[in-house]
Design an enzyme around this catalytic site. Structure first.
Site, PDB file in Angstrom:
ATOM      1  CG  HIS A 255     -16.983   9.929 -10.056  1.00  0.00           C
ATOM      2  ND1 HIS A 255     -16.604   8.763 -10.687  1.00  0.00           N
ATOM      3  CD2 HIS A 255     -16.536   9.849  -8.781  1.00  0.00           C
ATOM      4  CE1 HIS A 255     -15.939   8.009  -9.821  1.00  0.00           C
ATOM      5  NE2 HIS A 255     -15.882   8.637  -8.666  1.00  0.00           N
ATOM      6  NE  ARG A 298     -15.627  12.503  -6.457  1.00  0.00           N
ATOM      7  CZ  ARG A 298     -16.019  12.454  -5.180  1.00  0.00           C
ATOM      8  NH1 ARG A 298     -16.935  13.302  -4.744  1.00  0.00           N
ATOM      9  NH2 ARG A 298     -15.492  11.601  -4.345  1.00  0.00           N
ATOM     10  CE  LYS A 301     -12.292  12.825  -4.031  1.00  0.00           C
ATOM     11  NZ  LYS A 301     -12.609  12.350  -2.691  1.00  0.00           N
ATOM     12  CG  ASP A 304      -6.893   6.709  -7.195  1.00  0.00           C
ATOM     13  OD1 ASP A 304      -6.140   5.811  -7.589  1.00  0.00           O
ATOM     14  OD2 ASP A 304      -7.910   6.490  -6.498  1.00  0.00           O
ATOM     15  CB  CYS A 306      -7.953   3.406 -10.249  1.00  0.00           C
ATOM     16  SG  CYS A 306      -8.860   4.594  -9.255  1.00  0.00           S
ATOM     17  CE1 TYR A 307     -11.862   8.034 -10.910  1.00  0.00           C
ATOM     18  CE2 TYR A 307     -10.321   8.329  -9.095  1.00  0.00           C
ATOM     19  CZ  TYR A 307     -11.603   8.105  -9.553  1.00  0.00           C
ATOM     20  OH  TYR A 307     -12.632   7.935  -8.662  1.00  0.00           O
ATOM     21  CG  ASP A 359      -4.651   6.057  -4.568  1.00  0.00           C
ATOM     22  OD1 ASP A 359      -4.115   7.036  -5.096  1.00  0.00           O
ATOM     23  OD2 ASP A 359      -5.579   6.163  -3.746  1.00  0.00           O
ATOM     24  CG  ASP A 366      -5.828  -2.265  -4.763  1.00  0.00           C
ATOM     25  OD1 ASP A 366      -6.272  -2.309  -5.916  1.00  0.00           O
ATOM     26  OD2 ASP A 366      -5.724  -1.186  -4.125  1.00  0.00           O
ATOM     27  CG  HIS A 369      -5.509   1.159  -7.175  1.00  0.00           C
ATOM     28  ND1 HIS A 369      -6.278   0.821  -6.079  1.00  0.00           N
ATOM     29  CD2 HIS A 369      -5.846   2.441  -7.500  1.00  0.00           C
ATOM     30  CE1 HIS A 369      -7.030   1.863  -5.749  1.00  0.00           C
ATOM     31  NE2 HIS A 369      -6.798   2.852  -6.592  1.00  0.00           N
TER      32      HIS A 369
HETATM   33 ZN    ZN Z   1      -8.091   4.472  -7.071  1.00  0.00          ZN
END
Ligand code: ZN
Length: 445
Positions: A255, A298, A301, A304, A306-307, A359, A366, A369
């Site tokens: 992850h 991952r 998936k 996103d 934040c990654y 995201d 938010d 993020h």
């Molecule tokens: Zn995220």
């Protein structure tokens, strides 16, 4: 001198023995508007699954964003909406909507996400605001050491990490004086397990986040004793699985968040070589999405924002570790991911028109993020550090963000400042440390 050398070593993302990189420019048009880009979409071979349907839905949405940009902009000039983001962040420091009620146990995190986003945008914090944040975090500190999610809450390693990072970003005497280093060290010992791992809080779970949070706060505040991290590197190495990435505990799925925590902790402990770095590199580079340009957390998936930090932030750490092993194939001017594609994803798909980042298209903004999209954008803009910092800023020059330290995710200048400050103080001497040493000597005999 030794203190200065340690601080600058902690601040650089890889050794300064690289030759200066040769200048390059971004190719035009944008990667996501290239004629062959549509070929990067998922091929489901006419077999639909729950995840392939979801992936196709996200790709459709992102294609809409790319197409709208193509139609509306004849000369592509991507813009980071600095002013909008600044106002969103500034407001958040003083007032939050009801939607944040669920984060009542994460209030130091909100301070850190906002303060770090502001430093990335090069927005100074007014002295009165900085002092108010210090006083608030002081009230979150437990009488037994460590920080809780809010005043009077139980201490926990995650808000402890966030509070220490926030205080180091502020970097004033008032901020540094808040951290009770002796009690913090005592608290870390109370969480340490026999196998080298740490629990997140008293009575809580073990996972690789706790090892990183502990190593991060202990190294910034100079409280590392010879026994505090005994066995920790070996335990983290056991969390690397057959995929190449790192799971929360040994045997779990790899992850992005855990992988970042595991590798960053090992960098602090100077034990990166306990991992199979080539397998890790293959895993993380395969997490950058071919069509979207952003990263997934991952395998199988969705993308996103934040990654952009949790995954892309691994590449400077890997670059440094592989360089230390003398790998001759390393680039001297680029990280080993598609820096342009990631910047396109963040600038085109993750900016909320009213300020703040998110995201993926269709999601709400938010502070979490906003922090990690901007952190990832900064990683993608800056190769190297110190004298050989190499900017690769997509869009207008004003998009340039302040660099971030890939281990701590605060400004490299703030890391140096904090490390220099706390190196002047001795490592606290604790009974626990002496007992742990005695126990190990007995075990060895
Ligand atoms: Zn995220």
């Amino acid at each position: 001198m030794a203190a200065a050398a340690a601080a600058s070593a902690a601040a650089s993302s890889f050794p300064s023995s690289f030759p200066p990189p040769s200048p390059t420019s971004w190719p035009e048009p944008l990667y996501c508007l290239g004629p062959d880009h549509a070929r990067e979409r998922l091929q489901d071979d006419a077999v639909k699954t729950v995840t392939s349907v979801e992936q196709t839905r996200v790709e459709d949405k992102i294609e809409e964003v790319f197409s709208a940009y193509r139609i509306n902009h004849h000369v592509p000039r991507l813009i980071l909406q600095r002013e909008k983001h600044f106002h969103y962040l500034k407001r958040g420091l003083r007032q939050l909507t009801d939607a944040y009620e669920c984060l009542d146990a994460s209030r130091p995190w909100l301070c850190y996400w906002i303060l770090h986003s502001l430093e990335l945008l090069d927005e100074p914090l007014p002295e009165s605001v900085a002092s108010d944040v210090c006083q608030f975090l002081d009230r979150c500190q437990s009488p037994n050491g460590g920080f809780g999610g809010g005043p009077g809450q139980q201490p926990h390693l995650a808000p402890t990490y966030a509070a220490v990072n926030a205080l180091c970003i502020i970097g004033t005497q008032e901020a540094f004086d808040i951290i009770d280093r002796e009690k913090l060290l005592r608290y870390l010992y109370s969480l340490k397990q026999q196998d080298g791992s740490f629990i997140m809080h008293i009575g809580g779970e073990v996972d690789v986040r706790s090892a990183y949070c502990a190593a991060s706060v202990a190294s910034l505040t100079n409280i590392i004793t010879p026994t505090l991290f005994e066995g920790t590197a070996e335990w983290i190495a056991r969390c690397q699985n057959w995929e190449g990435g790192i799971g929360g505990v040994p045997g779990m799925e790899a992850h992005g968040g855990y992988t970042f925590c595991g590798l960053a902790a090992l960098v602090i402990l100077k034990k990166e070589c306990s991992l199979n770095l080539k397998c890790l590199l293959q895993w993380v580079t395969s997490r950058q999405m071919r069509f979207e340009g952003g990263f997934q957390g991952r395998c199988n998936k969705l993308v996103d924002g934040c990654y952009s930090f949790w995954q892309a932030g691994l590449l400077p750490l890997l670059h440094r570790a592989l360089h230390a092993q003398g790998d001759p194939a390393l680039s001297m001017s680029r990280w080993m991911f598609h820096q342009q594609a990631l910047q396109e994803y963040i600038l085109l798909c993750c900016q909320c028109p009213a300020g703040g980042l998110l995201d993926k298209p269709g999601k709400s903004r938010d502070f979490y993020h906003t922090c990690y999209c901007l952190s990832g954008l900064s990683i993608a803009q800056h190769f190297g550090s110190g004298d050989i910092l190499r900017d690769v800023v997509l869009g207008v020059p004003e998009n340039r963000l302040h660099p971030t330290h890939p281990v701590y995710n605060i400004g490299p200048d703030k890391v140096v400042h904090a490390v220099m400050h706390f190196l002047k103080k001795p490592v606290p001497h604790l009974e626990e440390a002496a007992t742990a040493t005695a126990k190990n000597v007995t075990a060895a005999n």
